[in-house]
Enzyme design. Sequence first.
Site, PDB file in Angstrom:
ATOM      1  CD  GLU A 115      27.727  25.153  43.054  1.00 38.22           C
ATOM      2  OE1 GLU A 115      27.384  26.297  43.381  1.00 38.22           O
ATOM      3  OE2 GLU A 115      28.453  24.923  42.074  1.00 38.22           O
ATOM      4  CG  HIS A 243      33.118  29.992  48.574  1.00 36.94           C
ATOM      5  ND1 HIS A 243      33.465  28.754  49.063  1.00 36.94           N
ATOM      6  CD2 HIS A 243      32.413  29.768  47.440  1.00 36.94           C
ATOM      7  CE1 HIS A 243      32.997  27.818  48.241  1.00 36.94           C
ATOM      8  NE2 HIS A 243      32.347  28.411  47.251  1.00 36.94           N
ATOM      9  NE  ARG A 291      28.501  29.696  48.185  1.00 32.70           N
ATOM     10  CZ  ARG A 291      28.691  30.045  46.941  1.00 32.70           C
ATOM     11  NH1 ARG A 291      28.797  31.324  46.634  1.00 32.70           N
ATOM     12  NH2 ARG A 291      28.769  29.148  46.011  1.00 32.70           N
ATOM     13  CG  HIS A 352      32.735  33.840  46.868  1.00 30.85           C
ATOM     14  ND1 HIS A 352      33.726  33.402  46.017  1.00 30.85           N
ATOM     15  CD2 HIS A 352      31.564  33.363  46.352  1.00 30.85           C
ATOM     16  CE1 HIS A 352      33.179  32.683  45.033  1.00 30.85           C
ATOM     17  NE2 HIS A 352      31.869  32.674  45.207  1.00 30.85           N
ATOM     18  NE  ARG A 387      26.548  34.870  44.560  1.00 27.87           N
ATOM     19  CZ  ARG A 387      27.301  33.892  44.067  1.00 27.87           C
ATOM     20  NH1 ARG A 387      26.838  33.119  43.111  1.00 27.87           N
ATOM     21  NH2 ARG A 387      28.526  33.701  44.511  1.00 27.87           N
TER      22      ARG A 387
HETATM   23  P1  FAD Z   1      33.690  40.545  36.402  1.00 24.50           P
HETATM   24  O1  FAD Z   1      33.657  39.264  35.708  1.00 24.50           O
HETATM   25  O2  FAD Z   1      34.435  40.603  37.673  1.00 24.50           O
HETATM   26  O3  FAD Z   1      34.295  41.653  35.422  1.00 24.50           O
HETATM   27  C1  FAD Z   1      34.601  42.935  35.910  1.00 24.50           C
HETATM   28  C2  FAD Z   1      35.222  43.751  34.798  1.00 24.50           C
HETATM   29  O4  FAD Z   1      35.204  45.126  35.162  1.00 24.50           O
HETATM   30  C3  FAD Z   1      36.672  43.427  34.499  1.00 24.50           C
HETATM   31  O5  FAD Z   1      36.852  43.405  33.096  1.00 24.50           O
HETATM   32  C4  FAD Z   1      37.454  44.612  35.069  1.00 24.50           C
HETATM   33  O6  FAD Z   1      38.656  44.912  34.401  1.00 24.50           O
HETATM   34  C5  FAD Z   1      36.445  45.715  34.848  1.00 24.50           C
HETATM   35  N1  FAD Z   1      36.668  46.865  35.715  1.00 24.50           N
HETATM   36  C6  FAD Z   1      36.459  46.955  37.053  1.00 24.50           C
HETATM   37  N2  FAD Z   1      36.791  48.188  37.481  1.00 24.50           N
HETATM   38  C7  FAD Z   1      37.214  48.894  36.394  1.00 24.50           C
HETATM   39  C8  FAD Z   1      37.708  50.198  36.184  1.00 24.50           C
HETATM   40  N3  FAD Z   1      37.857  51.072  37.186  1.00 24.50           N
HETATM   41  N4  FAD Z   1      38.060  50.559  34.936  1.00 24.50           N
HETATM   42  C9  FAD Z   1      37.952  49.699  33.885  1.00 24.50           C
HETATM   43  N5  FAD Z   1      37.479  48.442  34.032  1.00 24.50           N
HETATM   44  C10 FAD Z   1      37.129  48.052  35.265  1.00 24.50           C
HETATM   45  N6  FAD Z   1      29.147  32.684  40.292  1.00 24.50           N
HETATM   46  C11 FAD Z   1      28.346  31.697  39.817  1.00 24.50           C
HETATM   47  O7  FAD Z   1      27.197  31.952  39.442  1.00 24.50           O
HETATM   48  N7  FAD Z   1      28.830  30.428  39.717  1.00 24.50           N
HETATM   49  C12 FAD Z   1      30.082  30.072  40.101  1.00 24.50           C
HETATM   50  O8  FAD Z   1      30.473  28.928  39.975  1.00 24.50           O
HETATM   51  C13 FAD Z   1      30.913  31.088  40.637  1.00 24.50           C
HETATM   52  N8  FAD Z   1      32.160  30.788  41.080  1.00 24.50           N
HETATM   53  C14 FAD Z   1      32.983  31.803  41.471  1.00 24.50           C
HETATM   54  C15 FAD Z   1      34.291  31.505  41.822  1.00 24.50           C
HETATM   55  C16 FAD Z   1      35.179  32.513  42.145  1.00 24.50           C
HETATM   56  C17 FAD Z   1      36.596  32.191  42.524  1.00 24.50           C
HETATM   57  C18 FAD Z   1      34.723  33.864  42.137  1.00 24.50           C
HETATM   58  C19 FAD Z   1      35.664  34.980  42.471  1.00 24.50           C
HETATM   59  C20 FAD Z   1      33.404  34.159  41.827  1.00 24.50           C
HETATM   60  C21 FAD Z   1      32.528  33.140  41.500  1.00 24.50           C
HETATM   61  N9  FAD Z   1      31.210  33.408  41.154  1.00 24.50           N
HETATM   62  C22 FAD Z   1      30.406  32.408  40.688  1.00 24.50           C
HETATM   63  C23 FAD Z   1      30.725  34.787  41.075  1.00 24.50           C
HETATM   64  C24 FAD Z   1      30.778  35.247  39.618  1.00 24.50           C
HETATM   65  O9  FAD Z   1      31.915  34.693  38.987  1.00 24.50           O
HETATM   66  C25 FAD Z   1      30.851  36.766  39.520  1.00 24.50           C
HETATM   67  O10 FAD Z   1      29.877  37.347  40.336  1.00 24.50           O
HETATM   68  C26 FAD Z   1      30.610  37.205  38.083  1.00 24.50           C
HETATM   69  O11 FAD Z   1      31.481  36.530  37.221  1.00 24.50           O
HETATM   70  C27 FAD Z   1      30.797  38.710  37.960  1.00 24.50           C
HETATM   71  O12 FAD Z   1      30.761  39.043  36.602  1.00 24.50           O
HETATM   72  P2  FAD Z   1      30.803  40.568  36.176  1.00 24.50           P
HETATM   73  O13 FAD Z   1      30.734  40.576  34.699  1.00 24.50           O
HETATM   74  O14 FAD Z   1      29.793  41.324  36.928  1.00 24.50           O
HETATM   75  O15 FAD Z   1      32.218  41.099  36.684  1.00 24.50           O
HETATM   76  C1  SIN Z   2      31.600  27.659  43.854  1.00 23.52           C
HETATM   77  O1  SIN Z   2      31.909  27.064  42.835  1.00 23.52           O
HETATM   78  O2  SIN Z   2      31.582  27.154  44.972  1.00 23.52           O
HETATM   79  C2  SIN Z   2      31.218  29.084  43.735  1.00 23.52           C
HETATM   80  C3  SIN Z   2      29.853  29.160  43.225  1.00 23.52           C
HETATM   81  C4  SIN Z   2      29.294  30.532  43.386  1.00 23.52           C
HETATM   82  O3  SIN Z   2      29.929  31.438  43.890  1.00 23.52           O
HETATM   83  O4  SIN Z   2      28.131  30.692  43.006  1.00 23.52           O
END
Ligand code: FAD
Ligand code: SIN
Length: 532
Positions: A115, A243, A291, A352, A387
């Site tokens: 990537e 993104h 990015r 993103h 990032r």
């Molecule tokens: P999340 O997975 O977002 O979980 C948040 C949790 O908090 C949820 O359960 C929600 O319900 C809870 N929550 C929030 N507020 C409250 C509240 N007030 N009360 C109760 N619960 C609450 N990163 C990579 O490294 N590789 C990738 O390929 C990649 N692709 C991506 C593609 C997309 C479309 C997106 C959106 C992001 C991508 N990212 C990627 C980024 C990565 O997915 C996220 O940064 C990461 O998954 C965040 O994980 P997290 O556990 O911190 O939060």
């Molecule tokens: C993607 O798959 O392009 C997202 C990867 C990332 O957010 O790290």
Amino acid sequence: MKTDFLVIGSGIAGLTYALKIANACPDKTITILTKTQSDETNTKYAQGGIAGVMDFSQDSFTKHIKDTLIAGDGLCDEQIVEIVVKEGVDRINEIIQWGARFDKDSGGDYKLGKEGGHSESRILHHKDVTGKEMERALLEAVQKVKNISIINHCFVLDLITQHHLGYLVTKSTPDIECYGVYVLNLNTGKIEKIVSKITLLASGGNGQVYRTTTNPSIATGDGVAMVYRAKGRIENMEFIQFHPTALYEAGVRGHSFLVTEAVRGDGAILRNHQGEAFMARYDERKDLAPRDIVARAIDNEMKINGTEFIYLDCRHMDLNKFREHFPNIYQKCLSIGVDVSKDMIPVAPAAHYSCGGVKTDEWGKTSIRNLFATGECASTGLHGSNRLASNSLLEAMVFSHRSFLASVKLIEEITFNENIPDWNAAGTTAPNEMILITQSLKELKLLMSDYVGIVRNNERLKRANRRLDLLHEETEALYQKTVVSPQLCELRNMITVAYLIVKSAELRKESRGLHYNTDFPRKVNIIQNTIL
Ligand code: FAD
Ligand code: SIN
């Protein structure tokens, strides 16, 4: 309700921490709260994969560290980068043991994708639905553990600190302490208090602050807003990552479908409306530049041509390989009439990822005692001002592990606070009309997208600030007199997060990484006569 460990969020950060605690402390109770269903998280939507040095014949820790530092544009904490890159490999192996499956070639070796900003192929993936696979494996593992309970549809309103015991708490109060949270339990319709010894904030990102985002509707920055209200430390909020390639669908706002950067890693080319592969004019790494550079270049092309999107050209790619690696994207494109073997995919940048957030140390500790933060809501120092792709899932696992180690050491020293008052809802009544919330939300998203997007300037930031002041004043007035609802609380949180983004952007008197202010132009990343 009382729980030894309280986990706010059921994405990769929360689930990893909960699993580790549960295995290490079988006699302790762990409660995970999530505001909708447990799998509705940013994690579930991750596509490209997880970065890690898995093939030492080609790759090395030094190279991954260097790529992360270059992408971060001078603001990464080098010690943290080294920790994440080196410890990340063990964390990847752990999630594989918990049941996550990553694609392998016919020889049984992992297929490693590439990537933007990566000098080597080092992205483990599960087709184009890596996050869904990781979330599945983690949720299944959690369900097998007896001392973890998950409460879905339980909206956390606020962290409980000395403030709720009647003390004056300010940013300079030493030893602010977290005793648990107040929640709106949507299963009972009641506001309840949950008292905990240790709380992990794993509440994810804030993409919903913008009109178009790859983030699902849960990503409203609640955790950051709660910590800010509790007077904890927040940093680097100006660094919002857009993104480059969200699918453009006319009229679709809010949650946009992502076209992973891995498609460009496999050879797809960005083209403008004249069909020109324009990235060569902006950066020698072309379509695989970091990015921030690619998103700005696209933004510039769209402005020059007066268009709302540009194209991602996959027509020259091997269709069978494309369908094998990206089945979900292939189907999604077909569903809107785009056959990737014949048609170019219309794409545009979308909000993103939040690089900043709740400031933590190398053990995931926040400035508030007994409160840890990991995952997207945290600011560990890994990402600096931009990032590196696929470093986010890795960071979440590394710091959830480190927070687990620190929490286990701490738990026996902490007792429950028995003096927490009930939530005070005096003087509030049911809302008369939702329009007061929905219209303010529209205004918020619009002003953030138009004034505080990929390219900023001082005048736009000033205007954004003034409009946010008004939204803040009106929403606080509504909040004081209205029975709380998730919609109202999310609006309030998003206004706070927007304020933090704008304030941080105003304070940064330079253009760096994701923060680009035309009043502070920079001399790099400009090739030929295109001015970014
Ligand atoms: P999340 O997975 O977002 O979980 C948040 C949790 O908090 C949820 O359960 C929600 O319900 C809870 N929550 C929030 N507020 C409250 C509240 N007030 N009360 C109760 N619960 C609450 N990163 C990579 O490294 N590789 C990738 O390929 C990649 N692709 C991506 C593609 C997309 C479309 C997106 C959106 C992001 C991508 N990212 C990627 C980024 C990565 O997915 C996220 O940064 C990461 O998954 C965040 O994980 P997290 O556990 O911190 O939060
Ligand atoms: C993607 O798959 O392009 C997202 C990867 C990332 O957010 O790290």
